[in-house]
Write an enzyme that holds these catalytic residues in place. Structure first.
Site, PDB file in Angstrom:
ATOM      1  N   HIS A 299      77.012  10.899   3.486  1.00 45.13           N
ATOM      2  CA  HIS A 299      78.237  11.448   4.095  1.00 45.13           C
ATOM      3  C   HIS A 299      78.034  12.926   4.408  1.00 45.13           C
ATOM      4  O   HIS A 299      78.288  13.799   3.575  1.00 45.13           O
ATOM      5  CB  HIS A 299      79.426  11.270   3.151  1.00 45.13           C
ATOM      6  CG  HIS A 299      80.745  11.494   3.814  1.00 45.13           C
ATOM      7  ND1 HIS A 299      81.821  10.660   3.604  1.00 45.13           N
ATOM      8  CD2 HIS A 299      81.177  12.441   4.690  1.00 45.13           C
ATOM      9  CE1 HIS A 299      82.855  11.085   4.316  1.00 45.13           C
ATOM     10  NE2 HIS A 299      82.480  12.174   4.982  1.00 45.13           N
TER      11      HIS A 299
ATOM     12  N   LEU B  28      77.080  16.985  10.626  1.00 42.93           N
ATOM     13  CA  LEU B  28      76.110  17.877  11.264  1.00 42.93           C
ATOM     14  C   LEU B  28      76.687  18.591  12.486  1.00 42.93           C
ATOM     15  O   LEU B  28      76.040  19.483  13.037  1.00 42.93           O
ATOM     16  CB  LEU B  28      74.852  17.104  11.654  1.00 42.93           C
ATOM     17  CG  LEU B  28      74.024  16.555  10.485  1.00 42.93           C
ATOM     18  CD1 LEU B  28      72.807  15.792  11.002  1.00 42.93           C
ATOM     19  CD2 LEU B  28      73.599  17.666   9.537  1.00 42.93           C
TER      20      LEU B  28
ATOM     21  N   ASN C 281      82.218  12.199  13.935  1.00 43.17           N
ATOM     22  CA  ASN C 281      83.333  12.968  14.506  1.00 43.17           C
ATOM     23  C   ASN C 281      82.804  14.211  15.234  1.00 43.17           C
ATOM     24  O   ASN C 281      83.097  15.348  14.883  1.00 43.17           O
ATOM     25  CB  ASN C 281      84.383  13.322  13.448  1.00 43.17           C
ATOM     26  CG  ASN C 281      83.816  14.091  12.265  1.00 43.17           C
ATOM     27  OD1 ASN C 281      82.620  14.036  11.992  1.00 43.17           O
ATOM     28  ND2 ASN C 281      84.678  14.795  11.553  1.00 43.17           N
TER      29      ASN C 281
ATOM     30  N   ASP D 166      85.301   8.247  10.462  1.00 43.19           N
ATOM     31  CA  ASP D 166      85.525   9.287   9.461  1.00 43.19           C
ATOM     32  C   ASP D 166      86.120  10.540  10.094  1.00 43.19           C
ATOM     33  O   ASP D 166      85.711  10.968  11.171  1.00 43.19           O
ATOM     34  CB  ASP D 166      84.231   9.660   8.753  1.00 43.19           C
ATOM     35  CG  ASP D 166      84.478  10.667   7.649  1.00 43.19           C
ATOM     36  OD1 ASP D 166      85.161  10.317   6.674  1.00 43.19           O
ATOM     37  OD2 ASP D 166      84.024  11.814   7.780  1.00 43.19           O
TER      38      ASP D 166
ATOM     39  N   ASN E 175      89.525  17.646   2.602  1.00 40.57           N
ATOM     40  CA  ASN E 175      90.249  16.394   2.779  1.00 40.57           C
ATOM     41  C   ASN E 175      89.363  15.221   2.385  1.00 40.57           C
ATOM     42  O   ASN E 175      88.334  15.010   3.024  1.00 40.57           O
ATOM     43  CB  ASN E 175      90.687  16.254   4.243  1.00 40.57           C
ATOM     44  CG  ASN E 175      91.694  15.140   4.446  1.00 40.57           C
ATOM     45  OD1 ASN E 175      92.240  14.619   3.483  1.00 40.57           O
ATOM     46  ND2 ASN E 175      91.935  14.774   5.690  1.00 40.57           N
TER      47      ASN E 175
ATOM     48  N   ASP F 281      79.869  15.015   1.423  1.00 45.22           N
ATOM     49  CA  ASP F 281      80.848  15.305   2.482  1.00 45.22           C
ATOM     50  C   ASP F 281      80.658  16.741   2.988  1.00 45.22           C
ATOM     51  O   ASP F 281      81.622  17.485   3.185  1.00 45.22           O
ATOM     52  CB  ASP F 281      82.283  15.079   1.999  1.00 45.22           C
ATOM     53  CG  ASP F 281      83.304  15.094   3.142  1.00 45.22           C
ATOM     54  OD1 ASP F 281      82.888  15.070   4.313  1.00 45.22           O
ATOM     55  OD2 ASP F 281      84.518  15.155   2.854  1.00 45.22           O
TER      56      ASP F 281
ATOM     57  N   GLY G 257      87.507  21.172   4.633  1.00 45.08           N
ATOM     58  CA  GLY G 257      86.094  20.915   4.422  1.00 45.08           C
ATOM     59  C   GLY G 257      85.321  22.061   3.802  1.00 45.08           C
ATOM     60  O   GLY G 257      85.645  23.229   4.009  1.00 45.08           O
TER      61      GLY G 257
END
Length: 428
Positions: A59, A62, A93, A151, A277, A304, A323
Site C-alpha cells: 500500500h 507514488l 489514485n 483506494d 485517513n 500507506d 496522509g
C-alpha cells in the site's frame, strides 16, 4: 552481478539468530551456508547485521502520473529501498488513473525506466475511480495489474461492489478496499473523539469504516472473491474481520505502523502531520489492532506511504490533505516500539513485513531461501538515530515521527540481485 554477503545474522524458523553467508548470482539466491567463497564477487561484510528478506509493502502512493510535486516513481522507490522495501504496490489514485490498458502500459513503462525496486501496479475498480462503471478486469490483468482498488475513495454502491467482486472472482484477482461510507464522514478531518471535541473539529466516526467492511465481507462471501481491507483502524472493524474469517470468508487485512503506534490522545495540537485517513483512533482501537495482528485477524503491515508538499500540509488540520509518509521509517519505528518493548518478536515483525503480505496475495517474494529472488535487506539493530525528515529520499516530509529515537535502520538493500540502496549512496 555476483554478491557475497559474509557473516550476517539470519532468523531461523524458530526465531533464533544464526551466522550465515549468502551468495547471490543472476538475481537469485545461489547458496546459503557457512564460509561461502566466490571469485569476482562483490563482498558485503554483514558482521553484526540482521539479514532479512526484502520488505514487501502492498500500500504505497507514488503519485506519478499527475502528482509529481508530491512524489515520483523514482523518488518513491528510492525511499522504499532506503527503508528496506524491495517490493511495493502502487495505488491507482493518480491522474490519469490506471483504468485502461493504455494508461497501465504507460505506467509500467515509467516504472521500468525509473523504478529502483519492484513496483506492482494496482488498477482501479471503476473508471476514474468514480464508482459508476467497472474497468476491464481481464484486459488489465493481462497488462500486469496486481489487484483492483479504488483506494482513496470507498465504492459507495453495494451493487457496484458486488459486480466488481463477481468479475474479480471470474479472473481470479483480489478486490482491495478503502472502506469509508461517505454519508458518515460529515466533512471530518480527525477521529470523532476527545481530540475533535476539544478543538471543535468535525469528527469521522469509527462506524464510517466498519459498516463498509461489514457490507463488503458479506458481498465477498456471495461472490466467492478474495477481499482485502486497507489500513484497518477501529476495534469494530477488527471484530468484523475476525468474525468473517471464522465464517470462512476469504478476507485479509492490513494495518499501518502509525495506527499501531499512535492514537488520537497522542496528537499534540493542530498539526496536520497527524492528519491521515483513516484517522488516528482511540486508545482502545489501537490496542485492538495490536491484538488483531497478534491473533491473525490482521494479516500484515503496510505503510500507506502518502507524500504531500509542505505547502499543502501547511493549510491546517481542516484543509490539509490526509496522509503521511512511511517507507523510510516503518521498520525502525516498529522495531523500537514493538519489538524492543516485548509486544512483537523480531521474527513476527519480519514476517509481517515479508512473508505474510506475500502469502496473502500469493506472491513469490518475502523469502530467504536458495532459488528465491535475491531481495534482501541488511539491518543494524543496535545503532540509535533520530528520525530526520530533512534526510528523506522521498519528496514528502509529512511525518508525525520527526525526532523519534529509533534502532533498526536498514544499511543495504538488494533488489533482484542488485544493490538498490546502500547507506551513504544510492544506485539505480
Amino acid at each position: 552481478m555476483t554478491i557475497l554477503i559474509k557473516n550476517g545474522q539470519w532468523l531461523t524458523d524458530k526465531g533464533q539468530k544464526e551466522a550465515v553467508d549468502i551468495l547471490i548470482k543472476d538475481e537469485k539466491i545461489a547458496a546459503i551456508g557457512p564460509d561461502l567463497q566466490a571469485e569476482d564477487a562483490e563482498i558485503i561484510d554483514a558482521t553484526g547485521l540482521l539479514v532479512s528478506p526484502g520488505f514487501v509493502d502492498l500500500h504505497v502512493h507514488l503519485r506519478e502520473p499527475g502528482g509529481e510535486k508530491k512524489e515520483t516513481i523514482a523518488t518513491g522507490t528510492l525511499a522504499a529501498a532506503r527503508g528496506g522495501f524491495t517490493t511495493i504496490a502502487a495505488m491507482p489514485n493518480t491522474r490519469p488513473v490506471p483504468d485502461s490498458v493504455e494508461t497501465l502500459q504507460n505506467l509500467n513503462k515509467r516504472i521500468a525506466e525509473t523504478g529502483a525496486v519492484r513496483v506492482l501496479p494496482y488498477a482501479s475498480i471503476t473508471i476514474r475511480e468514480l464508482g459508476k462503471e467497472l474497468t476491464d478486469f481481464a484486459a488489465l490483468k493481462e497488462e500486469g495489474a496486481f489487484a483492483f482498488t479504488d483506494d482513496g475513495v470507498g465504492v459507495q454502491s453495494a451493487d457496484m461492489m458486488l459486480q466488481a467482486m463477481q468479475l474479480a472472482a471470474s479472473v481470479d484477482m483480489p478486490i482491495v478496499a478503502h472502506c469509508e461510507e461517505n454519508t458518515l464522514i460529515h466533512k471530518g478531518s480527525v477521529h470523532e473523539g476527545e481530540f475533535s471535541k476539544k478543538h471543535g473539529l468535525n469528527g469521522i466516526p469509527s462506524v464510517c469504516e466498519s459498516v463498509h467492511i461489514a457490507r463488503d465481507v458479506l458481498l465477498a462471501e456471495a461472490a466467492n472473491c478474495h477481499y482485502h481491507v486497507c489500513h484497518i483502524s477501529t476495534k469494530e472493524s477488527v471484530r468484523v474481520v475476525r468474525d468473517a474469517k471464522r465464517a470462512g470468508i476469504r478476507v485479509t487485512a492490513e494495518v499501518t505502523p502509525h495506527h499501531l503506534l499512535l492514537c488520537d490522545e497522542d496528537i499534540p495540537g493542530l498539526d496536520s502531520n497527524y492528519k491521515m485517513n483513516p484517522p488516528l483512533r482511540g486508545k482502545a482501537d489501537r490496542d485492538a489492532l495490536i491484538e488483531g495482528l497478534l491473533d491473525g485477524t490482521i494479516d500484515f503491515i503496510a505503510t500507506d506511504h502518502a507524500p504531500h508538499t509542505a505547502e499543502e500540509k501547511a493549510e491546517g488540520m481542516d484543509l490539509a490533505p490526509f496522509g503521511i509518509v512511511g517507507l523510510e521509517t516503518a521498520f525502525p519505528l516498529l522495531y523500537t516500539n514493538l519489538v524492543e518493548k516485548g509486544i512483537l518478536t523480531e521474527k513476527q515483525l519480519v514476517d509481517f513485513l515479508t512473508v505474510k503480505p506475500a502469502q496473502a496475495f500469493d506472491l513469490p517474494y518475502g523469502k530467504l531461501e536458495v532459488g528465491a529472488v535475491a531481495d534482501l535487506v541488511l539491518v543494524d539493530l543496535t545503532k540509535e538515530e533520530s528520525i530526520d525528515p530533512n534526510t528523506f529520499l522521498s519528496k514528502g516530509r509529512n511525518t508525525p515521527f520527526g525526532g523519534w529515537e529509533c534502532k533498526g535502520w536498514p544499511v543495504v538493500t538488494i533488489a533482484a540481485g542488485k544493490i538498490a540502496w546502500k547507506r551513504g549512496y544510492v544506485t539505480v
